[in-house]
Design an enzyme around this catalytic site. Structure first.
Site, mmCIF file in Angstrom:
data_model
loop_
_atom_site.group_PDB
_atom_site.id
_atom_site.type_symbol
_atom_site.label_atom_id
_atom_site.label_comp_id
_atom_site.label_asym_id
_atom_site.label_seq_id
_atom_site.Cartn_x
_atom_site.Cartn_y
_atom_site.Cartn_z
ATOM 1 N N LYS A 56 0.847 -1.206 0.000
ATOM 2 C CA LYS A 56 0.000 0.000 0.000
ATOM 3 C C LYS A 56 0.876 1.247 0.000
ATOM 4 O O LYS A 56 0.602 2.215 -0.714
ATOM 5 C CB LYS A 56 -0.936 -0.008 1.223
ATOM 6 C CG LYS A 56 -2.061 -1.022 1.096
ATOM 7 C CD LYS A 56 -2.870 -1.158 2.389
ATOM 8 C CE LYS A 56 -3.915 -2.259 2.236
ATOM 9 N NZ LYS A 56 -4.729 -2.463 3.451
ATOM 10 N N GLN A 89 -4.496 -1.151 9.609
ATOM 11 C CA GLN A 89 -4.445 -2.479 8.996
ATOM 12 C C GLN A 89 -5.044 -3.512 9.952
ATOM 13 O O GLN A 89 -4.690 -3.563 11.133
ATOM 14 C CB GLN A 89 -2.993 -2.838 8.638
ATOM 15 C CG GLN A 89 -2.855 -4.133 7.862
ATOM 16 C CD GLN A 89 -3.512 -4.110 6.481
ATOM 17 O OE1 GLN A 89 -3.625 -3.071 5.840
ATOM 18 N NE2 GLN A 89 -3.967 -5.255 6.024
ATOM 19 N N ASP A 125 -11.035 3.198 4.130
ATOM 20 C CA ASP A 125 -11.384 1.781 4.028
ATOM 21 C C ASP A 125 -12.898 1.587 3.880
ATOM 22 O O ASP A 125 -13.351 0.475 3.594
ATOM 23 C CB ASP A 125 -10.929 1.033 5.294
ATOM 24 C CG ASP A 125 -9.611 0.296 5.092
ATOM 25 O OD1 ASP A 125 -9.377 -0.196 3.980
ATOM 26 O OD2 ASP A 125 -8.842 0.209 6.067
HETATM 27 N N1 GUN Z 1 -6.947 -6.445 6.198
HETATM 28 C C1 GUN Z 1 -7.349 -7.206 5.150
HETATM 29 N N2 GUN Z 1 -7.947 -6.439 4.217
HETATM 30 C C2 GUN Z 1 -7.935 -5.177 4.686
HETATM 31 C C3 GUN Z 1 -8.419 -3.944 4.168
HETATM 32 O O1 GUN Z 1 -8.979 -3.827 3.081
HETATM 33 N N3 GUN Z 1 -8.194 -2.858 4.976
HETATM 34 C C4 GUN Z 1 -7.581 -2.949 6.178
HETATM 35 N N4 GUN Z 1 -7.454 -1.835 6.887
HETATM 36 N N5 GUN Z 1 -7.150 -4.086 6.685
HETATM 37 C C5 GUN Z 1 -7.310 -5.182 5.936
#
Ligand code: GUN
Length: 283
Positions: free
Chosen positions: A48, A92, A115
């Site tokens: 990311k 995350q 998100d």
């Molecule tokens: N963990 C797995 N997928 C995601 C996501 O799309 N966003 C976040 N913040 N954590 C994750």
């Protein structure tokens, strides 16, 4: 059978976004918090942050140890949230088991919730409002289906998995697109699931169970979208779909890797830019 190439589309989206970000009057910022040592999370966060860099988004990364307290995690989130240079904040998941994740996520205001996890953004999505920040994986799947001109209106879609991150927002998005959606989950009778899948135009699988969708469940000509990603014993990657046997039956299918995954990251970048434009409009 044609592959739904998320890698290709995500590169296009990122290139277009880089131009918009260059023209934006101020730097666009994303705050990312990673707590603990989950290896998959570390990889996701690294990807990311690299993606931010590739399109000119400034990332503000915070890392805390597995042993961090609730107060420490909340403090780190608030510091990111209160920084005016940070337009979007991402925590995350999963957080370590001793952390109350909901209490942490509650600190992220809807306008910085890139998100799309907050009740306000889920509500806006349910109401089909344009100012919703939509969860990245469902938004990425919709972008991929649109890019390949796969019709949704009136189509029969089976969504397998009802998580807050993927299944629920995907179901809402598809409803907004005029699809006839059936939301299935682990409690769904397997025979009923199979019968539903066999009459579906589109099947989206987000269960976290390797090779759950098998060839006997798929109608010839169906479109199959695989959200899963798993490491097999021989070190390869596989999804929630038995790709080798299902793919030949389909009209379109996402590969793993290179399908949904890169689209999720592209949508995170798009959401961060959208959050920045909405902040600018309010200023
Ligand atoms: N963990 C797995 N997928 C995601 C996501 O799309 N966003 C976040 N913040 N954590 C994750």
């Amino acid at each position: 059978m044609e592959l739904l190439n998320g890698k290709l589309l995500s590169e296009r989206i990122r290139a277009e976004l880089a131009e918009k970000i260059k023209a934006f009057p101020k730097p666009v910022g994303l705050g990312v918090l990673l707590v603990g040592n989950d290896p998959a999370s570390a990889v996701y966060v690294r990807n990311k942050i690299a993606a931010c860099k590739s399109c000119g988004i400034v990332s503000f990364e915070r890392r805390l140890a597995e042993t961090a307290t609730q107060a420490e995690v909340e403090k780190a989130v608030l510091e990111l949230v209160n920084d005016p240079a940070v337009h979007g904040v991402l925590v995350q998941l999963p957080l370590p088991a001793h952390i109350h994740a909901e209490a942490v996520l509650r600190l992220i205001p809807a306008e910085k919730d890139v998100d799309g996890f907050t009740p306000a953004n889920i509500g806006k999505l349910a109401l089909n409002r344009e100012d919703a920040l939509i969860a990245c994986t469902p938004a990425g799947i919709l972008a991929l289906l649109r890019f390949y001109r796969i019709p949704l209106r009136g189509k029969k879609v089976v969504m397998i998995g009802t998580s807050n991150i993927v299944g629920k927002p995907m179901t809402l998005l598809l409803m907004n697109e005029g699809a006839t959606v059936t939301a299935c989950q682990s409690k769904t009778d397997p025979l009923y699931l199979k019968a539903l899948c066999r009459t579906a135009d589109i099947i989206i699988v987000a269960t976290g169970k390797p090779k759950l969708l098998t060839a006997d469940m798929v109608n010839p000509g169906a479109v199959v979208v695989d959200v899963g990603i798993h490491r097999t014993e021989d070190g390869k990657l596989c999804g929630d779909v038995d790709f080798a046997n299902v793919a030949p039956l389909t009209s379109f299918i996402t590969p793993v890797p290179g399908g949904v995954g890169p689209m999720t990251i592209a949508m995170l970048l798009c959401n961060t830019y959208l959050a920045a434009t909405m902040a600018e409009a309010r200023a």
